[in-house]
Design a protein around this motif. Structure first.
Motif, PDB file in Angstrom:
ATOM      1  N   VAL B 233      43.381  31.625  51.680  1.00 18.99           N
ATOM      2  CA  VAL B 233      42.397  32.657  52.006  1.00 18.99           C
ATOM      3  C   VAL B 233      43.092  33.893  52.567  1.00 18.99           C
ATOM      4  O   VAL B 233      42.789  35.024  52.207  1.00 18.99           O
ATOM      5  CB  VAL B 233      41.343  32.111  52.989  1.00 18.99           C
ATOM      6  CG1 VAL B 233      40.495  33.238  53.551  1.00 18.99           C
ATOM      7  CG2 VAL B 233      40.461  31.094  52.291  1.00 18.99           C
ATOM      8  N   ILE B 234      44.085  33.658  53.427  1.00 18.89           N
ATOM      9  CA  ILE B 234      44.851  34.780  53.978  1.00 18.89           C
ATOM     10  C   ILE B 234      45.599  35.506  52.866  1.00 18.89           C
ATOM     11  O   ILE B 234      45.609  36.734  52.797  1.00 18.89           O
ATOM     12  CB  ILE B 234      45.849  34.288  55.053  1.00 18.89           C
ATOM     13  CG1 ILE B 234      45.089  33.922  56.322  1.00 18.89           C
ATOM     14  CG2 ILE B 234      46.905  35.348  55.346  1.00 18.89           C
ATOM     15  CD1 ILE B 234      45.963  33.357  57.417  1.00 18.89           C
ATOM     16  N   GLY B 235      46.237  34.726  51.982  1.00 19.20           N
ATOM     17  CA  GLY B 235      47.068  35.341  50.948  1.00 19.20           C
ATOM     18  C   GLY B 235      46.261  35.967  49.824  1.00 19.20           C
ATOM     19  O   GLY B 235      46.774  36.793  49.077  1.00 19.20           O
ATOM     20  N   GLY B 236      45.022  35.605  49.700  1.00 18.71           N
ATOM     21  CA  GLY B 236      44.230  36.079  48.571  1.00 18.71           C
ATOM     22  C   GLY B 236      44.156  34.971  47.546  1.00 18.71           C
ATOM     23  O   GLY B 236      45.189  34.542  47.012  1.00 18.71           O
ATOM     24  N   ILE B 237      42.942  34.492  47.267  1.00 17.59           N
ATOM     25  CA  ILE B 237      42.799  33.318  46.419  1.00 17.59           C
ATOM     26  C   ILE B 237      43.270  33.600  44.994  1.00 17.59           C
ATOM     27  O   ILE B 237      42.895  34.611  44.404  1.00 17.59           O
ATOM     28  CB  ILE B 237      41.336  32.845  46.436  1.00 17.59           C
ATOM     29  CG1 ILE B 237      41.041  32.251  47.813  1.00 17.59           C
ATOM     30  CG2 ILE B 237      41.062  31.827  45.352  1.00 17.59           C
ATOM     31  CD1 ILE B 237      39.601  31.978  48.076  1.00 17.59           C
ATOM     32  N   ALA B 243      50.018  33.225  48.396  1.00 17.32           N
ATOM     33  CA  ALA B 243      50.177  31.908  49.009  1.00 17.32           C
ATOM     34  C   ALA B 243      51.491  31.823  49.768  1.00 17.32           C
ATOM     35  O   ALA B 243      51.560  31.256  50.860  1.00 17.32           O
ATOM     36  CB  ALA B 243      50.115  30.815  47.939  1.00 17.32           C
ATOM     37  N   PHE B 244      52.545  32.425  49.196  1.00 15.77           N
ATOM     38  CA  PHE B 244      53.855  32.375  49.842  1.00 15.77           C
ATOM     39  C   PHE B 244      53.839  33.149  51.163  1.00 15.77           C
ATOM     40  O   PHE B 244      54.218  32.641  52.213  1.00 15.77           O
ATOM     41  CB  PHE B 244      54.923  32.930  48.894  1.00 15.77           C
ATOM     42  CG  PHE B 244      56.320  32.766  49.427  1.00 15.77           C
ATOM     43  CD1 PHE B 244      56.911  31.508  49.455  1.00 15.77           C
ATOM     44  CD2 PHE B 244      57.026  33.852  49.904  1.00 15.77           C
ATOM     45  CE1 PHE B 244      58.194  31.344  49.953  1.00 15.77           C
ATOM     46  CE2 PHE B 244      58.314  33.685  50.412  1.00 15.77           C
ATOM     47  CZ  PHE B 244      58.893  32.439  50.431  1.00 15.77           C
ATOM     48  N   PHE B 296      40.222  43.330  57.764  1.00 19.32           N
ATOM     49  CA  PHE B 296      40.775  44.535  57.128  1.00 19.32           C
ATOM     50  C   PHE B 296      40.912  44.392  55.622  1.00 19.32           C
ATOM     51  O   PHE B 296      40.831  45.364  54.886  1.00 19.32           O
ATOM     52  CB  PHE B 296      42.126  44.880  57.775  1.00 19.32           C
ATOM     53  CG  PHE B 296      41.990  45.256  59.217  1.00 19.32           C
ATOM     54  CD1 PHE B 296      41.432  46.483  59.558  1.00 19.32           C
ATOM     55  CD2 PHE B 296      42.346  44.387  60.237  1.00 19.32           C
ATOM     56  CE1 PHE B 296      41.263  46.843  60.886  1.00 19.32           C
ATOM     57  CE2 PHE B 296      42.184  44.738  61.566  1.00 19.32           C
ATOM     58  CZ  PHE B 296      41.636  45.971  61.888  1.00 19.32           C
ATOM     59  N   LYS B 297      41.192  43.181  55.163  1.00 20.48           N
ATOM     60  CA  LYS B 297      41.306  42.951  53.723  1.00 20.48           C
ATOM     61  C   LYS B 297      40.423  41.773  53.341  1.00 20.48           C
ATOM     62  O   LYS B 297      40.876  40.629  53.332  1.00 20.48           O
ATOM     63  CB  LYS B 297      42.766  42.681  53.333  1.00 20.48           C
ATOM     64  CG  LYS B 297      43.700  43.835  53.685  1.00 20.48           C
ATOM     65  CD  LYS B 297      44.899  43.859  52.770  1.00 20.48           C
ATOM     66  CE  LYS B 297      44.503  44.451  51.448  1.00 20.48           C
ATOM     67  NZ  LYS B 297      45.618  44.843  50.602  1.00 20.48           N
ATOM     68  N   PRO B 298      39.165  42.030  53.028  1.00 21.38           N
ATOM     69  CA  PRO B 298      38.207  40.937  52.811  1.00 21.38           C
ATOM     70  C   PRO B 298      38.594  39.971  51.695  1.00 21.38           C
ATOM     71  O   PRO B 298      38.131  38.840  51.681  1.00 21.38           O
ATOM     72  CB  PRO B 298      36.918  41.668  52.454  1.00 21.38           C
ATOM     73  CG  PRO B 298      37.084  43.028  53.022  1.00 21.38           C
ATOM     74  CD  PRO B 298      38.541  43.339  52.939  1.00 21.38           C
ATOM     75  N   TYR B 302      46.724  39.630  49.042  1.00 22.56           N
ATOM     76  CA  TYR B 302      47.025  39.973  47.654  1.00 22.56           C
ATOM     77  C   TYR B 302      45.871  39.635  46.717  1.00 22.56           C
ATOM     78  O   TYR B 302      46.064  39.477  45.520  1.00 22.56           O
ATOM     79  CB  TYR B 302      48.295  39.244  47.192  1.00 22.56           C
ATOM     80  CG  TYR B 302      49.539  39.704  47.918  1.00 22.56           C
ATOM     81  CD1 TYR B 302      50.257  40.806  47.450  1.00 22.56           C
ATOM     82  CD2 TYR B 302      49.976  39.060  49.067  1.00 22.56           C
ATOM     83  CE1 TYR B 302      51.390  41.235  48.128  1.00 22.56           C
ATOM     84  CE2 TYR B 302      51.101  39.484  49.748  1.00 22.56           C
ATOM     85  CZ  TYR B 302      51.804  40.576  49.272  1.00 22.56           C
ATOM     86  OH  TYR B 302      52.914  41.008  49.932  1.00 22.56           O
ATOM     87  N   GLY B 303      44.705  39.498  47.252  1.00 20.16           N
ATOM     88  CA  GLY B 303      43.571  39.100  46.418  1.00 20.16           C
ATOM     89  C   GLY B 303      43.029  40.273  45.616  1.00 20.16           C
ATOM     90  O   GLY B 303      43.077  41.418  46.053  1.00 20.16           O
ATOM     91  N   SER B 304      42.528  39.960  44.436  1.00 16.49           N
ATOM     92  CA  SER B 304      41.902  41.018  43.655  1.00 16.49           C
ATOM     93  C   SER B 304      40.407  41.008  43.958  1.00 16.49           C
ATOM     94  O   SER B 304      39.800  39.953  44.112  1.00 16.49           O
ATOM     95  CB  SER B 304      42.142  40.775  42.164  1.00 16.49           C
ATOM     96  OG  SER B 304      41.903  39.415  41.882  1.00 16.49           O
TER      97      SER B 304
END
Lengths: 379, 305
Positions: B233-237, B243-244, B296-298, B302-304
């Motif tokens: 979730v933090i990295g963007g699904i 993920a890294f 800040f980044k919903p 790195y999620g699109s």
């Protein structure tokens, strides 16, 4: 998982007439048979069943239920056992938080509760009850003995580690009660934590003579393996829960030399213990742990009371339980006024016997030990 | 707190993060490409650890144990995908959660049935036991150092696989437009099974690596699963790079929080209160981090959208 097994049923005639209560005892066992702590509950159950089986009594009816280590499940099961199964005696709970959720309500309803494990301080002091008998120990006991032993053996500075929950704090408080030296550091970790790299680095860097920790079940396995692999060399001590037989099998040689306190050990030279170890090993194909020994003692206590009184006469049955007229596999055993044990706590060391890593008694840590909370108990 | 201890704790955080990445990589791939929430990912981790423990005790070889963990988890992954998961791609997420939760229970009880309720023994190989001396007088467990190395190699390998190979191209294509890639003649069923097996193998591998320094027991996968979800979730699904980065952030935040917060509070209150508040806050630290990042980044780092 729904696990229900009715064993050692009362004789057929009594069953058909429905008059089970006339002479027999119906026992409800709520214990942990699934999830991470299942090994403990299975040992208690097996030890208890072995004692009943060896007594030759056919009038003990046992209903076993799995609490999944969840307090809400345990409460539901207790209600069911009391209301629809109409048991006379309850037993089996492993964890202090579950015991706190169940015991006060069942004893208030006139049922007997025999604790084969878990002895929260709240039930030993003000919250004691005439129908509650603790056959295992009060939570602080092993730690108090360990604290006394550490002081006598010249440990001046100790590093303390336990999970951040009531039993963890009880254990550390128990150690400090009889320990006269200095505490270098006191660290509480998250319950169920599996990686201890950060804490081990702190232990290594700390100025302490010894590490004392309480981490039962999988937490203890993870910690000890990581500690041994970290190059840390401080001696380690703990209550037996961190080093019972089930845990030692998974840690292996990394635990050699660790000292731990217990009221029982399989090499303890008291009448009946060698026979218990042999028959348990033969029956179940593994070495008994202290939980198995506690389950066995609980079964012996129940049978001894049944010899003397009928459970339908609650006062007589209570008096018979209080007498504790059985040969405990830990040696001398008496109930104090708060119905908690007076017994000797031994110091054990982890050794290797052949291929098996196991515990060996190396001395007495506290003779005829009794808990500190009994003074607050009025019954 | 001196510098040597601080560096050692940073290494611990890095090692924890790398471990999390192995779990999170499979989870994020499966979610990103197939849109599937797989709660049973933790069970695959457990299967890897149990397979490794069984093979290590039968053969005594840690390398064989690692291979067994990869194979067992991949096979379990393929079977699960073909029997259960395949039917769930078009269903909504609630159905997926329900079905994969059932899989957790089935795997847990099945493992207990085969191996029993007592924890199994799995130790680090003797070549990697003990500590090694690093520059600046740091001594660090050799096995943990090896985990960091292996994890970084796997991360780099995954990066190459996804950006440089044909199968990677298909994975990326599957991520952006499922219908189109099927229309172009790619066998989407085989692709999905392969991705699922890859994710499962990574989880099983992580289980075996961690099993050697932790407890190999039923239910060992679930606590890690929660952290792996926080990580993706933090990295963007769906993003491997996310993920890294997420895994390293979670690993470092958790470790440094446990170490530094009690010290921080100790500066202005008594030691036992500082310890209590510090450790309570430390166990929340990664969730606070997640909340802050999502603010800040919903869609994650790195999620699109």
């Amino acid at each position: 998982m729904k696990l229900k097994s009715v064993m050692l049923a009362a004789c057929a005639a009594a069953m058909t007439t429905g008059a089970v209560h006339a002479d027999g005892v119906k026992v409800g066992m709520i214990t942990t048979l699934s999830g991470g702590g299942a090994g403990l509950g299975i040992d208690v159950r097996d030890g208890f069943m072995l004692a009943i089986q060896q007594s030759g009594r056919s009038d003990v009816e046992l209903v076993v239920e799995d609490d999944q280590r969840k307090p809400d499940v345990a409460v539901q099961l207790a209600d069911k056992l009391v209301q629809s199964e109409k048991v006379d005696v309850l037993t089996g709970i492993i964890w202090s938080n579950l015991a706190m959720a169940v015991v006060p309500s069942v004893t208030a309803r006139g049922k007997f509760y025999l604790s084969p494990n878990a002895g929260p301080s709240a039930l030993a002091g003000k919250g004691c009850h005439p129908n509650y008998f603790n056959v295992s120990w009060q939570n602080d006991a092993f730690n108090e003995a360990a604290g006394a032993w550490a002081s006598e053996n010249g440990i001046e500075k100790v590093f303390l580690l336990a999970p951040n929950y009531p039993a963890g704090k009880d254990m550390i408080a128990g150690f400090k009660r009889f320990y006269k030296g200095e505490v270098a550091s006191e660290v509480y970790t998250k319950l169920g934590q599996t990686d201890y790299a950060a804490e081990i680095a702190q232990v290594r860097a700390a100025d302490a003579d010894m590490l004392y920790y309480f981490l039962p079940g999988g937490m203890g396995i993870s910690f000890m393996k990581q500690y041994a692999g970290s190059g840390a060399d401080k001696p380690v001590m703990g209550p037996a829960f961190s080093f019972d037989q089930g845990i030692l099998g998974a840690i292996g040689e990394a635990a050699l030399g660790v000292k731990n306190t217990s009221h029982w050990s399989k090499d303890l030279d008291v009448p009946g213990n060698a026979e218990f170890v042999a028959s348990f090993t033969e029956e179940y194909g593994r070495l008994p742990s202290l939980y198995a020994a506690q389950g066995y003692d609980t079964g012996l206590l129940l049978v001894s009371a049944m010899e003397k009184a009928d459970v339908s006469d609650a006062d007589a049955f209570r008096a018979a339980l209080k007498e504790a007229d059985f040969q405990s596999v830990r040696g001398d055993f008496k109930f104090a006024e708060n119905h908690h044990p007076i017994h000797t706590i031994y110091m054990r060391e982890v050794v290797k016997e052949g291929d098996v890593v196991t515990n060996k008694v190396i001395g007495v840590a506290a003779e005829d030990h009794t808990d500190a909370y009994g003074v607050d108990c009025k019954m | 707190m001196d510098l040597v201890l601080l560096i050692e704790q940073l290494l611990n955080g890095l090692q924890f993060g790398v471990m999390l990445f192995l779990m999170a990589a499979g989870l994020t791939l499966i979610f990103g490409v197939m849109g599937l929430i797989n709660l049973a990912h933790g069970s695959l981790y457990m299967i890897g650890a149990f397979a490794a423990a069984a093979v290590a005790s039968a053969t005594g070889s840690f390398i064989l144990a690692l291979i067994a963990s990869l194979a067992a988890a991949a096979i379990a992954g393929v079977i699960v995908e073909m029997v259960v998961i395949r039917r769930l791609y078009d269903r909504d997420h609630l159905d997926q959660v329900l079905a994969t939760f059932a899989l957790i229970l089935i795997f847990s009880e099945g493992t207990r049935w085969v191996f029993g309720s007592f924890p199994l023994y799995l130790d680090v190989p003797s070549a990697l036991s003990g500590a090694v001396e690093l520059p600046f007088g740091i001594s660090y467990p050799a096995y943990r150092l090896a985990i960091i190395g292996i994890g970084l190699v796997v991360a780099f390998g995954l990066f190459l696989l996804i950006t440089r190979t044909r199968i990677g191209m298909r994975i990326r294509a599957g991520e952006s437009d499922r219908e189109m890639i099927a229309a172009l003649g790619v066998n989407i069923a085989v692709l999905y099974t392969a991705i699922f097996a890859l994710g499962a193998a990574l989880a099983g591998f992580a289980g075996a690596l961690v099993g050697a320094i932790q407890s190999v027991q039923v239910g060992m996968g679930e606590p890690v699963l929660i952290l792996a979800f926080v990580t993706i979730v933090i990295g963007g699904i769906g993003s491997i790079r996310g993920a890294f980065v997420g895994a390293l952030l979670v690993g470092l935040t958790d470790t440094m929080g446990r170490v530094l917060l009690p010290v921080l509070f100790g500066a202005f209150m008594n030691p036992s209160a500082a310890m209590a508040i510090g450790s309570a806050l430390a166990s929340m630290s990664i969730y606070i981090l997640m909340a802050a990042i999502l603010l800040f980044k919903p869609t994650g780092l790195y999620g699109s959208a």
